[in-house]
Design a protein around this motif. Structure first.
Motif, PDB file in Angstrom:
ATOM      1  N   TYR A 221      51.273  49.091  35.699  1.00  0.00           N
ATOM      2  CA  TYR A 221      49.830  49.159  35.945  1.00  0.00           C
ATOM      3  C   TYR A 221      49.218  50.344  35.194  1.00  0.00           C
ATOM      4  O   TYR A 221      48.155  50.209  34.565  1.00  0.00           O
ATOM      5  N   THR A 222      49.875  51.485  35.237  1.00  0.00           N
ATOM      6  CA  THR A 222      49.343  52.684  34.583  1.00  0.00           C
ATOM      7  C   THR A 222      49.205  52.482  33.078  1.00  0.00           C
ATOM      8  O   THR A 222      48.168  52.792  32.481  1.00  0.00           O
ATOM      9  N   GLN A 223      50.252  51.928  32.455  1.00  0.00           N
ATOM     10  CA  GLN A 223      50.195  51.695  31.016  1.00  0.00           C
ATOM     11  C   GLN A 223      49.202  50.583  30.683  1.00  0.00           C
ATOM     12  O   GLN A 223      48.515  50.642  29.655  1.00  0.00           O
ATOM     13  N   GLY A 224      49.104  49.592  31.545  1.00  0.00           N
ATOM     14  CA  GLY A 224      48.137  48.521  31.335  1.00  0.00           C
ATOM     15  C   GLY A 224      46.717  49.030  31.337  1.00  0.00           C
ATOM     16  O   GLY A 224      45.878  48.592  30.536  1.00  0.00           O
ATOM     17  N   GLN A 225      46.417  49.971  32.224  1.00  0.00           N
ATOM     18  CA  GLN A 225      45.080  50.557  32.253  1.00  0.00           C
ATOM     19  C   GLN A 225      44.794  51.359  30.987  1.00  0.00           C
ATOM     20  O   GLN A 225      43.683  51.350  30.462  1.00  0.00           O
ATOM     21  N   ARG A 226      45.806  52.027  30.474  1.00  0.00           N
ATOM     22  CA  ARG A 226      45.612  52.786  29.234  1.00  0.00           C
ATOM     23  C   ARG A 226      45.330  51.846  28.061  1.00  0.00           C
ATOM     24  O   ARG A 226      44.520  52.150  27.189  1.00  0.00           O
ATOM     25  N   VAL A 227      46.000  50.692  28.057  1.00  0.00           N
ATOM     26  CA  VAL A 227      45.817  49.749  26.959  1.00  0.00           C
ATOM     27  C   VAL A 227      44.426  49.126  26.989  1.00  0.00           C
ATOM     28  O   VAL A 227      43.773  48.942  25.957  1.00  0.00           O
ATOM     29  N   THR A 228      43.956  48.766  28.183  1.00  0.00           N
ATOM     30  CA  THR A 228      42.692  48.032  28.279  1.00  0.00           C
ATOM     31  C   THR A 228      41.469  48.937  28.287  1.00  0.00           C
ATOM     32  O   THR A 228      40.354  48.461  28.039  1.00  0.00           O
ATOM     33  N   ASN A 229      41.643  50.219  28.563  1.00  0.00           N
ATOM     34  CA  ASN A 229      40.503  51.145  28.535  1.00  0.00           C
ATOM     35  C   ASN A 229      40.338  51.709  27.119  1.00  0.00           C
ATOM     36  O   ASN A 229      40.723  52.837  26.817  1.00  0.00           O
TER      37      ASN A 229
END
Length: 530
Positions: A221-229
């Motif tokens: 989830y943490t890395q996913g948020q970095r990718v999409t932001n």
């Protein structure tokens, strides 16, 4: 001495005036781009600023686009200028949209780039970013993985995530002070749904099991948020000055996130190959495609002529990039759509009750979560989802780049128009789908527009929430399944209630590249008894 000083000041004043004149000319020289071609257009007030300056002056991007769209009322094509004073051709006539995106597709194949493959090898290989034959080959390779039969195999994974999500929400409710007092649990639905879609994509695309409500800081989830932001400054740079952005080495996806997803994907593939693991998810299909074993069923070929099978050999970066399509195309967009659905249903209790009645009937008939076929047959759920996507399409606009000089035919609202190579063409999806010329009372939430009796009355190419033509969103079927399964599980377990923290009708928030209401997406959740 005095005369010399005065002469110097006069010369400096003349130089300053000359510089200002040159600056003005440099910032406005192209403002007659459309008028020279006989296309109605705006005339921005300020040099360089274009028509979107108001987005930096306290107005939402959606409102600014809506104002520009309204100024072109009665025109099939309308020219505007972006912040860099670059021409942008807004297409308002559905017939011309069809010509550009379908009939003359070979002249308008590409989107604008938002990443450099040189600087950003994974994001640069994203299907949305690829161009020309490279895009065609990779799209052809991937199409079989997104057909109905392949998406159907992922249904158990998605349904399991949604069931886990609802159970965790109920646990949170019962352990909360509100639950103890039998009051609704007020929740930020965008945060809640982002965690759900994160878990759905983690399991369906990457073979990773997560529970982001229980474990809010898990690595995926943490890395996913970095990718999409995305960094909006970098995005703006690539959209307006792509060569400069590439020269400066700007990356949309940082190296840490890039390495995380690359290692995750290839570590998982290596483990599966060693242990002979087969799992019905996207990663398995990509492994099959790499080996040339991704087959196309007859029914899929009939429903989607682009599902032709492998056209290019997949590289390691291709597989990681294609897995990330699920993130980029299915995480934020689906969570936004679900959030709008929750807010709208909370303010339309009659629609919510009717939808819950359909959901309850299907659940009881199936004696548990329904099958893919049962979800597909839920007509009112489909109508509700369609109306949410009409009013609040997460991708509120899409574009094409003109590949070669072309003359567009006369439309219902326009004369023949010559379009030059390199012109950026925009389809303002949210404006078309809320245009009173095409929709009766467009501000009214009315799922009946999409029932069997009415949906054939919808004017073609005025409803395009997933884009259109050969560049139609490849993940459309998966996204719709996510939406329907998530809403089904949530409304089976909870009633949605309005929250004073989110105004309705929606007022657009200022800032950001997407659409969201002021104050965020807040609803009350009250468990239902069965």
């Amino acid at each position: 001495m005095l005369e010399t000083l005065i002469s110097l000041l006069v010369n400096l004043l003349l130089v300053a005036c000359g510089a200002l004149v040159l600056l003005y000319v440099a910032g406005t020289w192209n403002y007659d781009f459309f008028s020279r071609r006989g296309i109605p257009s705006t005339r921005p007030r300020w040099p360089f600023a274009g028509d979107f300056l108001a987005t930096f002056q306290g107005r939402s991007f959606v409102d600014v686009v809506g104002d520009l769209y309204a100024r072109g009322r009665g025109q099939g094509l309308f020219g505007v200028f972006e912040l860099s004073a670059r021409p942008l051709l807004m297409v308002r006539d559905p017939e011309l949209i069809k010509v550009i995106a379908v009939k003359e597709f070979d002249s308008f194949v590409n989107h604008r780039s938002f990443a450099s493959e040189k600087n950003d090898p994974i994001m640069g290989r994203n299907l949305f970013n690829l161009k020309d034959q490279t895009w065609k080959d990779l799209r052809s390779t991937m199409s079989p993985a997104f057909t109905t039969s392949k998406i159907k195999t992922m249904m158990p994974l998605i349904s399991q995530c949604a069931a886990q999500f609802t159970a965790t929400l109920r646990e949170k409710y019962l352990s909360s002070e509100e639950g103890a007092l039998e009051k609704p649990l007020e929740s930020n639905m965008k945060d809640v749904f982002t965690r759900l879609t994160n878990d759905m994509i983690a399991t369906a695309a990457f073979g990773v099991t997560t529970d982001s409500l229980k474990d809010p800081d898990n690595d995926f989830y943490t890395q996913g948020q970095r990718v999409t932001n995305f960094n909006p400054t970098y995005l703006f740079a690539y959209f307006t000055f792509p060569k400069l952005a590439e020269f400066l080495g700007l990356r949309i996806m940082d190296e840490e996130s890039s390495n995380f997803f690359h290692n995750l994907v290839h570590g998982t593939m290596s483990e599966r190959q060693k242990r002979g693991i087969v799992r019905p998810d996207m990663l398995h299909m990509l492994m099959q495609a790499r080996e040339g074993r991704l087959t196309v069923e007859k029914q899929d070929a009939a429903e989607d002529e682009r599902a032709r099978g492998s056209a290019t050999k997949l590289t390691d970066n291709d597989i990681t990039a294609l897995s990330l399509i699920f993130f980029l195309g299915g995480l934020d967009t689906v969570s936004v759509a679900l959030s709008f659905a929750a807010v709208v249903l909370a303010h339309h209790p009659d629609v919510q009750r009717r939808l819950q009645a359909e959901i309850d009937d299907v659940w009881e008939e199936a004696d548990g979560p329904p099958t893919y076929e049962a979800v597909h047959k839920m007509k009112y759920l489909d109508a509700v989802v369609s109306e949410v996507l009409r009013m609040y399409p997460p991708a509120f606009a899409t574009d094409r780049i003109c590949q070669k000089d072309i003359t567009l035919p006369a439309g219902a609202m326009s004369k023949p128009a010559s379009i030059k190579k390199g012109t950026n063409v925009q389809f303002p999806i949210i404006c078309l789908q809320n245009d009173p010329d095409y929709w009766s009372e467009p501000e009214k939430f009315d799922p009946e527009r999409f029932n069997d009796e009415n949906k054939h009355k919808i004017k073609p190419y005025t409803y395009i929430p997933f884009g259109l033509g050969p560049r139609l969103c490849i993940g459309q079927r998966f996204a719709l399944l996510e939406l329907k399964v998530a809403l089904g599980h949530l409304l089976r377990g909870f009633a949605l209630l309005p929250s004073p923290r989110t105004a309705f009708p929606v007022e657009w928030a200022v800032g950001g590249a997407g659409i969201s209401p002021k104050g965020g997406f807040w609803c009350g959740l009250a468990p239902r008894a069965h």
